[in-house]
Design a protein around this motif. Structure first.
Motif, PDB file in Angstrom:
ATOM      1  N   ARG A 195       0.867  -1.173   0.000  1.00 50.06           N
ATOM      2  CA  ARG A 195       0.000   0.000   0.000  1.00 50.06           C
ATOM      3  C   ARG A 195       0.901   1.219   0.000  1.00 50.06           C
ATOM      4  O   ARG A 195       1.901   1.274   0.718  1.00 50.06           O
ATOM      5  N   GLU A 196       0.594   2.213  -0.855  1.00 50.24           N
ATOM      6  CA  GLU A 196       1.329   3.478  -0.755  1.00 50.24           C
ATOM      7  C   GLU A 196       0.360   4.640  -0.798  1.00 50.24           C
ATOM      8  O   GLU A 196      -0.815   4.461  -1.060  1.00 50.24           O
ATOM      9  N   TYR A 197       0.875   5.831  -0.547  1.00 46.68           N
ATOM     10  CA  TYR A 197      -0.013   6.959  -0.275  1.00 46.68           C
ATOM     11  C   TYR A 197       0.259   8.135  -1.194  1.00 46.68           C
ATOM     12  O   TYR A 197       1.380   8.333  -1.673  1.00 46.68           O
ATOM     13  N   GLY A 198      -0.804   8.909  -1.418  1.00 44.81           N
ATOM     14  CA  GLY A 198      -0.692  10.094  -2.251  1.00 44.81           C
ATOM     15  C   GLY A 198      -1.270  11.298  -1.516  1.00 44.81           C
ATOM     16  O   GLY A 198      -2.279  11.179  -0.808  1.00 44.81           O
ATOM     17  N   LEU A 199      -0.620  12.451  -1.683  1.00 42.56           N
ATOM     18  CA  LEU A 199      -1.133  13.698  -1.102  1.00 42.56           C
ATOM     19  C   LEU A 199      -1.135  14.753  -2.197  1.00 42.56           C
ATOM     20  O   LEU A 199      -0.167  14.839  -2.972  1.00 42.56           O
ATOM     21  N   VAL A 214       0.528  25.017   0.320  1.00 40.79           N
ATOM     22  CA  VAL A 214      -0.449  25.522   1.300  1.00 40.79           C
ATOM     23  C   VAL A 214      -1.101  24.297   1.944  1.00 40.79           C
ATOM     24  O   VAL A 214      -0.426  23.462   2.514  1.00 40.79           O
ATOM     25  N   GLU A 215      -2.423  24.177   1.777  1.00 39.26           N
ATOM     26  CA  GLU A 215      -3.062  23.058   2.488  1.00 39.26           C
ATOM     27  C   GLU A 215      -3.059  21.774   1.659  1.00 39.26           C
ATOM     28  O   GLU A 215      -2.919  21.816   0.433  1.00 39.26           O
ATOM     29  N   VAL A 216      -3.234  20.646   2.350  1.00 37.46           N
ATOM     30  CA  VAL A 216      -3.416  19.359   1.671  1.00 37.46           C
ATOM     31  C   VAL A 216      -4.874  19.311   1.249  1.00 37.46           C
ATOM     32  O   VAL A 216      -5.768  19.452   2.077  1.00 37.46           O
ATOM     33  N   VAL A 217      -5.119  19.123  -0.044  1.00 31.68           N
ATOM     34  CA  VAL A 217      -6.527  19.090  -0.480  1.00 31.68           C
ATOM     35  C   VAL A 217      -7.072  17.672  -0.579  1.00 31.68           C
ATOM     36  O   VAL A 217      -8.271  17.456  -0.451  1.00 31.68           O
ATOM     37  N   GLU A 218      -6.217  16.707  -0.839  1.00 33.67           N
ATOM     38  CA  GLU A 218      -6.669  15.306  -0.855  1.00 33.67           C
ATOM     39  C   GLU A 218      -5.554  14.420  -0.317  1.00 33.67           C
ATOM     40  O   GLU A 218      -4.381  14.679  -0.528  1.00 33.67           O
TER      41      GLU A 218
END
Ligand code: FES
Length: 529
Positions: free
Chosen positions: A244-248, A316-320
């Motif tokens: 499993r890996e992650y995306g931001l 700025v912010e993390v949107v997803e």
């Protein structure tokens, strides 16, 4: 965590009907990701009647949660692959992937799909001295295969690369927009697409495959498992390591991320970055931090990615935030084609982290095999190629890990026993009345209680705290807190329990265990009556 990626955020949310009747087709495709939808598109004009069944929504099981990167040259796996299989096979892998990207480009053009497809370079770089060797190996492998690349100073200062390789003419797109638009265009004539139609069982009766969903049955001459990993019990699951890996995705200030796919090696931390622009918004996408399904700390891995992004870019912010699964084979090549000789069952799995391109390679092979045509890559990826000697070291490692997980979870773990002691947005395995129970509490405070035993092959599920799911460490099946299957080889969900029933039964069995052979009740025995 809600189930959105940057790609699904910009989806048109197209929907397809649920299967509500019994139908007969030539080919049933299980799985509505890039492999299934592209195969259906390639078979659409063949005269065959095709049904595509997606358990959830088109693209939203796996492909819509990927990187959106399309590249013909694998990452550092190319060196391992060439070492094991030789340069000739290495070159064929690269050509098959090059042709797949061209096919995607042709589909986009033919169906006028608006999915932000761009040709861009791919950068492969090291930012610490200890990773320079990886880049040097990659350069040697690419030179051996006569691939066009440049090797030298790296253009993007913010990533502090010491050394890097550049391959021109790779590509990027929004995979969710591509898949759902392609599905929309082909859902007519001989192709029928169904969503929310999970296949729960497959039988072979009188030479035909019978697929059961909860509202309709399909009879098919041939079936394709395009579900990322095949459903049910197959030996292939012992040859696949689920990761499993992650995306931001971040909104980015000032200078956007330059065009291109950037794969970085920072010692034990590997990360890919890319930019994305849609509706005049600029984003940075950061993907990486893989760990075996059910065996890592998902929150910690996401935090690593966020720290990395903030250290290198003005975001700025993390949107997803999202997670994605990948299955690695023991010999670095996917399994695509006939599951076994003499059966009209086809599989496509083991794409590692390169699924968008390999999914398209698979679609070409599967469509040719369904139509009885030769395909130049069929033998390269054949699932029946098994070569025990080539696969042995990784096979032993993967299966020792699965065995360890069984032993640890059944014998070594000391589980708590209180079904109620679970905080909001958390999950826990509890040992209760002789059973292993998966208990989680949602943000509103409601408890969800399921069996912790995976219905595939009885692994004990683990809580994924970032994604709020139950993940099986053995072969990668994943479940919602309510027990529904999200992905993986399990056909059925976790058994659901009613808390009151569980407690009542436990109370009853406690009382029964107190009744001595003489038939005296616990209260009589204690002299309270
Ligand atoms: Fe095989 Fe759970 S996925 S035991």
């Amino acid at each position: 965590m809600k189930e959105e990626s940057l790609w699904t955020r910009y989806s048109d949310n197209l929907s397809f009907p649920r299967l509500l009747e019994d139908i007969t087709v030539d080919v049933a495709i299980i799985g509505g990701g890039i492999t299934g939808v592209t195969t259906a598109a390639l078979l659409a004009d063949s005269g065959k009647k095709i049904a595509l069944l997606e358990a959830r929504q088109i693209g939203r099981s796996s492909s819509g949660f990927s990187t959106g990167n399309l590249y013909e040259i694998l990452g550092d796996e190319l060196s391992d692959l060439v070492q094991l299989h030789g340069a000739e096979k290495g070159n064929r892998v690269v050509s098959s992937r090059r042709e797949a990207i061209l096919l995607i480009e042709r589909m986009i053009e033919r169906f006028s799909i608006d999915c932000d497809f761009r040709r861009v370079p791919r950068y492969f770089y090291a930012s610490v001295k200890t990773s320079e060797q990886t880049i040097e190996n990659e350069a040697k492998t690419q030179a051996l295969l006569n691939l066009p690349f440049t090797y030298g100073p790296f253009p993007e200062k913010r990533l502090q690369a010491r050394v890097g390789i550049v391959n021109d003419d790779q590509a990027q797109f929004n995979p969710q927009r591509y898949i759902e638009k392609l599905a929309e265009k082909i859902n007519c004539g001989n192709v029928e697409i169904y969503e929310r139609s999970a296949v729960e069982k497959i039988e072979k009766i009188d030479g035909r495959y019978i697929l059961y969903t909860d509202h309709g049955i399909i009879s098919a001459e041939k079936i394709i498992h395009a579900t990322h990993t095949p459903k049910g019990l197959m030996t292939y699951h012992t040859l696949l390591g689920p990761y499993r890996e992650y995306g931001l995705a971040f909104k980015i200030n000032g200078r956007p991320h330059p065009p291109g796919i950037f794969f970085g090696y920072f010692g034990d931390f590997h990360v890919s970055t890319r930019g994305y622009e849609r509706d005049r918004e600029q984003y940075l996408v950061v993907v990486g931090s893989p760990h075996k399904v059910g065996q890592g700390d998902s929150v910690e891995e996401m935090n690593r990615l966020e720290i990395f992004a903030r250290a290198h870019f003005d975001v700025v912010e993390v949107v997803e935030r999202w997670g994605a699964q990948q299955y690695k084979t023991t010999d670095y090549l996917p399994y695509i084609g006939h599951k076994s000789k003499g059966e009209d069952v086809f599989i496509a799995t083991g794409f590692s982290a390169h699924g968008l391109t390999y999914g398209t390679v698979a679609a070409q092979i599967l469509a040719d095999q369904i139509l009885g045509r030769e395909n130049p890559y069929a033998d390269l990826y054949s699932p029946t190629r098994l070569n025990p000697l080539k696969s042995a070291p990784k096979f032993i490692k993967e299966n020792a890990n699965v065995f360890y997980e069984y032993v640890k979870d059944y014998v070594l773990e000391n589980y708590p026993q209180d079904l109620h002691d679970v905080a909001a947005a958390e999950g826990k395995i509890v040992s209760f009345d002789g059973k292993k129970i998966a208990v989680s509490r949602d943000e509103e405070g409601h408890l969800h209680v399921c069996s912790a035993i995976c219905p595939h092959l009885a692994g004990v599920v683990h809580w994924n705290n970032a994604e709020k799911t139950w993940d099986c460490p053995c072969h990668g099946s994943r479940f919602t807190p309510e027990g529904d299957v999200l992905e993986g080889p399990a056909f059925k969900g976790l058994q659901v329990y009613q808390l009151a029933d569980l407690e009542e039964k436990a109370e009853k069995s406690k009382k029964e265990s107190w009744i001595p052979r003489t038939g005296i009740s616990p209260s009589e025995e204690s002299g309270l009556i």
